[in-house]
Design a protein around this motif. Structure first.
Motif, mmCIF file in Angstrom:
data_model
loop_
_atom_site.group_PDB
_atom_site.id
_atom_site.type_symbol
_atom_site.label_atom_id
_atom_site.label_comp_id
_atom_site.label_asym_id
_atom_site.label_seq_id
_atom_site.Cartn_x
_atom_site.Cartn_y
_atom_site.Cartn_z
ATOM 1 N N VAL B 2 47.770 35.831 43.753
ATOM 2 C CA VAL B 2 48.308 37.145 43.361
ATOM 3 C C VAL B 2 47.714 37.561 42.010
ATOM 4 N N ILE B 3 47.235 38.826 41.982
ATOM 5 C CA ILE B 3 46.658 39.327 40.727
ATOM 6 C C ILE B 3 47.775 39.933 39.885
ATOM 7 N N LYS B 4 47.946 39.358 38.654
ATOM 8 C CA LYS B 4 48.988 39.885 37.765
ATOM 9 C C LYS B 4 48.411 41.082 36.989
ATOM 10 N N ALA B 78 41.117 40.875 32.167
ATOM 11 C CA ALA B 78 40.096 41.877 32.494
ATOM 12 C C ALA B 78 40.702 43.264 32.271
ATOM 13 N N CYS B 79 40.081 44.006 31.396
ATOM 14 C CA CYS B 79 40.619 45.336 31.098
ATOM 15 C C CYS B 79 39.939 46.399 31.959
ATOM 16 N N LEU B 80 40.763 47.228 32.578
ATOM 17 C CA LEU B 80 40.254 48.320 33.407
ATOM 18 C C LEU B 80 40.778 49.622 32.812
ATOM 19 N N MET B 81 39.858 50.469 32.374
ATOM 20 C CA MET B 81 40.280 51.725 31.765
ATOM 21 C C MET B 81 40.736 52.685 32.856
ATOM 22 N N LEU B 82 41.924 53.256 32.625
ATOM 23 C CA LEU B 82 42.497 54.177 33.601
ATOM 24 C C LEU B 82 42.772 55.464 32.822
ATOM 25 N N THR B 83 41.895 56.446 32.996
ATOM 26 C CA THR B 83 41.946 57.559 32.050
ATOM 27 C C THR B 83 41.615 58.909 32.679
ATOM 28 N N SER B 84 41.865 59.951 31.924
ATOM 29 C CA SER B 84 41.532 61.304 32.388
ATOM 30 C C SER B 84 40.129 61.715 31.946
ATOM 31 N N TYR B 85 39.576 60.995 30.965
ATOM 32 C CA TYR B 85 38.285 61.411 30.396
ATOM 33 C C TYR B 85 37.132 61.048 31.309
ATOM 34 N N ASP B 86 36.279 62.040 31.547
ATOM 35 C CA ASP B 86 35.116 61.747 32.390
ATOM 36 C C ASP B 86 33.831 61.650 31.566
ATOM 37 N N ALA B 87 33.980 61.549 30.229
ATOM 38 C CA ALA B 87 32.781 61.490 29.385
ATOM 39 C C ALA B 87 32.113 60.121 29.493
ATOM 40 N N GLN B 88 30.808 60.149 29.737
ATOM 41 C CA GLN B 88 30.085 58.880 29.871
ATOM 42 C C GLN B 88 30.116 58.075 28.585
ATOM 43 N N GLN B 89 30.195 58.789 27.482
ATOM 44 C CA GLN B 89 30.254 58.082 26.200
ATOM 45 C C GLN B 89 31.516 57.228 26.091
ATOM 46 N N ASP B 110 43.602 53.424 47.080
ATOM 47 C CA ASP B 110 42.676 52.403 47.595
ATOM 48 C C ASP B 110 41.597 52.066 46.582
ATOM 49 N N GLU B 111 41.076 53.143 45.947
ATOM 50 C CA GLU B 111 40.031 52.908 44.935
ATOM 51 C C GLU B 111 40.579 52.079 43.785
ATOM 52 N N LEU B 112 41.803 52.377 43.376
ATOM 53 C CA LEU B 112 42.408 51.635 42.274
ATOM 54 C C LEU B 112 42.558 50.156 42.641
ATOM 55 N N LEU B 113 43.061 49.924 43.856
ATOM 56 C CA LEU B 113 43.247 48.534 44.281
ATOM 57 C C LEU B 113 41.911 47.805 44.336
ATOM 58 N N ARG B 114 40.884 48.524 44.828
ATOM 59 C CA ARG B 114 39.559 47.906 44.910
ATOM 60 C C ARG B 114 39.054 47.555 43.510
ATOM 61 N N ALA B 115 39.237 48.500 42.595
ATOM 62 C CA ALA B 115 38.776 48.284 41.219
ATOM 63 C C ALA B 115 39.489 47.086 40.592
ATOM 64 N N ILE B 116 40.803 47.011 40.813
ATOM 65 C CA ILE B 116 41.569 45.883 40.250
ATOM 66 C C ILE B 116 41.019 44.574 40.784
ATOM 67 N N LYS B 117 40.757 44.557 42.096
ATOM 68 C CA LYS B 117 40.267 43.315 42.709
ATOM 69 C C LYS B 117 38.881 42.945 42.180
ATOM 70 N N ILE B 118 38.043 43.949 42.003
ATOM 71 C CA ILE B 118 36.680 43.676 41.512
ATOM 72 C C ILE B 118 36.714 43.123 40.080
ATOM 73 N N VAL B 119 37.457 43.769 39.191
ATOM 74 C CA VAL B 119 37.461 43.269 37.808
ATOM 75 C C VAL B 119 38.185 41.936 37.690
ATOM 76 N N ALA B 120 39.195 41.723 38.594
ATOM 77 C CA ALA B 120 39.913 40.436 38.569
ATOM 78 C C ALA B 120 38.965 39.305 38.941
ATOM 79 N N SER B 121 37.983 39.614 39.773
ATOM 80 C CA SER B 121 37.031 38.565 40.166
ATOM 81 C C SER B 121 35.752 38.665 39.332
#
Lengths: 464, 211
Positions: B2-4, B78-89, B110-121
């Motif tokens: 289980v990913i915490k 593993a930190c995953l940024m979850l934000t409104s900003y679309d600036a590449q910077q 689905d995308e969020l879950l996928r992202a969580i799984k990818i950064v967790a691994s």
């Protein structure tokens, strides 16, 4: 005329003075001779007329009866005539004398007198006398004398003062010219040159320099006060413009923040619910509606985000290079033009500088593409240890710019005026080079940013 | 396994939304949440989750600084940024600070879950919207030469053309040529895009970039 005023004044004073000086000098010299001649002829006349009278038999007859010396009476001498007359015999014994001649003559006459002509004698009190001795037929001598002052009166006394008076007049005239130059012309010229180079609303004339006549000092004071008022007014105006720009920026930031924290989050939350609902959907028709709702919500989020970015880009917090990178990336994408950003290593600069440079770059690129139809824009930002320099160059059509920002503002072209204002607010300089002949525009902004030595500048929290 | 997960977002409604995304998932468990930077740090330190979902803009410590702190403290989160900003910077700033992924709040569950799984691994996840506004160029990573890869990595670490030139003993002009070729091959318009694309396609890894 203005330049020659002093010369004319000097000449006006000097030429008559000199003329008078020469004429008077000549007059004095001639006067001396004239007085001498007058005195000579007068004395000779006097002596000869007395001699003639003495020669008459009537006088001879009376003379034989008199005991010398006798007073020469009105018979031989009109006593109202100035001068003294004496009659002496061949051995010098005084036979007769006019009144007071007995007292005066011995004082001025010592020793022999050449007979038949006049002699000039200086009297004991500084007076000049002319003396003459004329022989009579009896072998006596008539001696006559006159004092110049007695004969010619005040003419003698004051004639020597004339050249001195005229000299004084000339000196006074020169002094007047000098004073005129020193306290009127010079201060006027100085004031004129100061006023002609004065930037109205920026500079002040010197409050009191150089020394001048009261009226000029007053004029300078009034001018100073006027210039001061103009400067205060200009400062007020600039502060007003600065405030406008600042308040506008603050409002935009506030608005962007409120949109970001309010509507943007709300719509995001709405989208989340739509997405959750979508997972629960079993009805085909409902699914269709939900998809439309999702699209609308996504579009709303994008629009709100664009609105926030346009109002006040959040990435300004990232640092100057990052902010410019994001800006040039976005504008290049939006306009489909090439924007080359060249950034050297920069120190951490203040938010004010980032904001000013960002807005200027934004305005310059927008202008280049929209008005100049530029295809390539070069943005350079560099630091040489003293100045941060931002340069935006384009290959657009350029425009005629003569350096008068206010004229542009009046015509409604606020872009350049705003750039100038933003640079002024961060105490920087801006230079705009453009010509519709040469093509292209180059805008250079420069702001002083001295590094404090020995102190490591901390990099921005977001610096990458 | 289980990913915490810990969720840090200051907006209650969106936070609730994300919670709902994660609810009922057997392999993901939300172990803590926070509405500002400071309390997020406390929760992360206490819970030591596998993944921290972090909003960039939060009261107190901002998201990027929080990520930097997690990395500096050596926490295995593993930190995953979850934000409104679309600036590449922001993407680059986050990655530089140590984030493993960047996902927009508009992403689907689905995308969020996928992202969580990818950064967790230990993977890197970049939102397709921020990673690229360009079309897929049909690119295969082998096309970059080793030299180009090297240049891209150094450029990604923030070195200027001059510095890269002196490091690789080549001229600045050659560096520019390499970069132009890299942009061309990746279909990027600039360094930032090239870097994001290279990360996305796995041409370079985040670890290499952060070396």
């Amino acid at each position: 005329m203005r330049r020659h005023l002093l010369l004319i004044l000097t000449l006006l004073v000097l030429i008559p003075s000199l003329a008078i000086l020469i004429v008077t000098g000549w007059g004095v010299v001639e006067h001396e001779r004239a007085m001498k001649k007058i005195a000579e002829s007068y004395v000779l006349d006097l002596a000869q007329s007395v001699a003639m009278r003495v020669d008459r038999p009537r006088f001879m007859h009376r003379a034989q009866m008199m005991t010398p010396p006798r007073v020469l009476d009105s018979f031989v001498l009109d006593i109202s005539l100035p001068g003294w007359v004496a009659l002496v015999d061949e051995s010098g014994n005084l036979l007769a004398a006019s009144s007071r001649a007995q007292d005066v003559l011995p004082q001025i006459w010592q020793g022999g007198i050449p007979v038949g002509r006049t002699t000039l004698v200086e009297g004991p009190f500084g007076d000049t006398y002319t003396i003459a001795a004329i022989p009579t037929s009896q072998g006596w001598y008539v001696i006559s004398a006159v004092a110049w002052s007695q004969l010619l009166g005040p003419m003698v006394r004051f004639s020597h003062l004339w050249p001195a008076a005229v000299g004084l007049l000339a000196i006074a005239g020169m002094c007047a010219v000098w004073a005129f130059w020193r306290w009127l012309i010079m201060p006027l010229l100085s004031l004129e040159s100061e006023v002609s180079t004065l930037k109205w609303g920026k500079d002040l004339p010197k409050p009191d320099d150089p020394p001048a006549v009261w009226e000029l000092r007053r004029l300078r004071k009034v001018l100073y006060q006027l210039a001061q008022t103009a400067r205060e007014r200009e400062e007020l105006r600039q502060r007003y413009v600065s405030d406008l720009v600042r308040v506008q920026e603050e409002e935009r930031t506030k608005l962007a923040r409120e949109i970001h924290d309010g509507p943007l989050q709300d719509v995001t939350a709405l989208l989340q619910r739509i997405l959750l609902l979508k997972q629960e959907i079993w009805n085909k028709r409902a699914e269709k509606y939900i998809e439309i709702a999702e699209e609308s919500a996504v579009a709303a989020v994008r629009e709100l985000r664009v609105l926030c970015d346009t109002l006040s880009p959040p990435w300004l917090d990232l640092g100057l290079v990052q902010a410019l990178t994001e800006l040039t990336d976005r504008l290049a994408r939006t306009y489909g033009v090439k924007i080359y950003l060249e950034a050297s290593e920069l120190p951490e600069v203040s938010k004010d500088i980032i904001l000013a440079f960002f807005r200027i770059a934004q305005e310059a690129i927008n202008n280049a593409v929209k008005h100049g139809c530029a295809k390539n824009v070069w943005v350079k930002v560099s630091y040489d240890g003293e100045f941060i320099v931002l340069q935006i160059e384009d290959d657009g059509s350029g425009f005629e710019f003569e350096g008068d920002v206010e004229a542009l503002r009046v015509k409604g072209h606020r872009g350049i005026a705003n750039m100038v204002e933003r640079m002024r607010m961060i105490k920087g300089k801006i230079d705009v080079q453009s010509s519709s002949l040469e093509k292209g525009t180059t805008i250079t902004c420069k702001v002083s940013f001295p590094l404090i030595s020995g102190e490591e500048t901390p990099r921005d929290a977001f610096n990458i | 396994m289980v990913i915490k997960v810990v969720l840090a977002d200051d907006h209650p409604l969106t936070r609730e939304g994300f919670k709902s995304y994660l609810e009922g998932k057997e392999d993901i468990k939300l172990v803590g949440e926070a509405s500002d930077g400071e309390s997020a740090w406390e929760v992360i330190k206490e819970q030591l989750p596998d993944v921290a979902l972090i909003d960039i803009r939060m009261p107190g410590i901002d998201g990027v600084s929080l990520v930097r702190r997690v990395r500096q403290e050596g926490l295995n989160v593993a930190c995953l940024m979850l934000t409104s900003y679309d600036a590449q910077q922001y993407v680059l700033a986050s990655l530089r600070a140590g984030a493993k992924g960047y996902i927009l709040k508009t992403a689907s569950p689905d995308e969020l879950l996928r992202a969580i799984k990818i950064v967790a691994s230990q993977g890197v996840y970049l939102d397709k919207e921020v990673a690229l506004a360009v079309e897929e160029p049909g690119f295969s990573p082998e096309q970059l030469s080793p030299r180009e890869r090297e240049v891209l990595l150094l450029a990604g670490r923030g070195e200027s053309s001059k510095e890269i030139a002196s490091k690789l003993y080549i001229s600045e002009r050659t560096v520019q040529t390499h970069l132009a070729s890299i942009y061309d091959k990746l279909g990027a318009r600039n360094k930032t895009e090239a870097l994001l694309l290279a990360l996305k396609y796995g041409v370079v890894t985040l670890e290499e970039l952060l070396e």
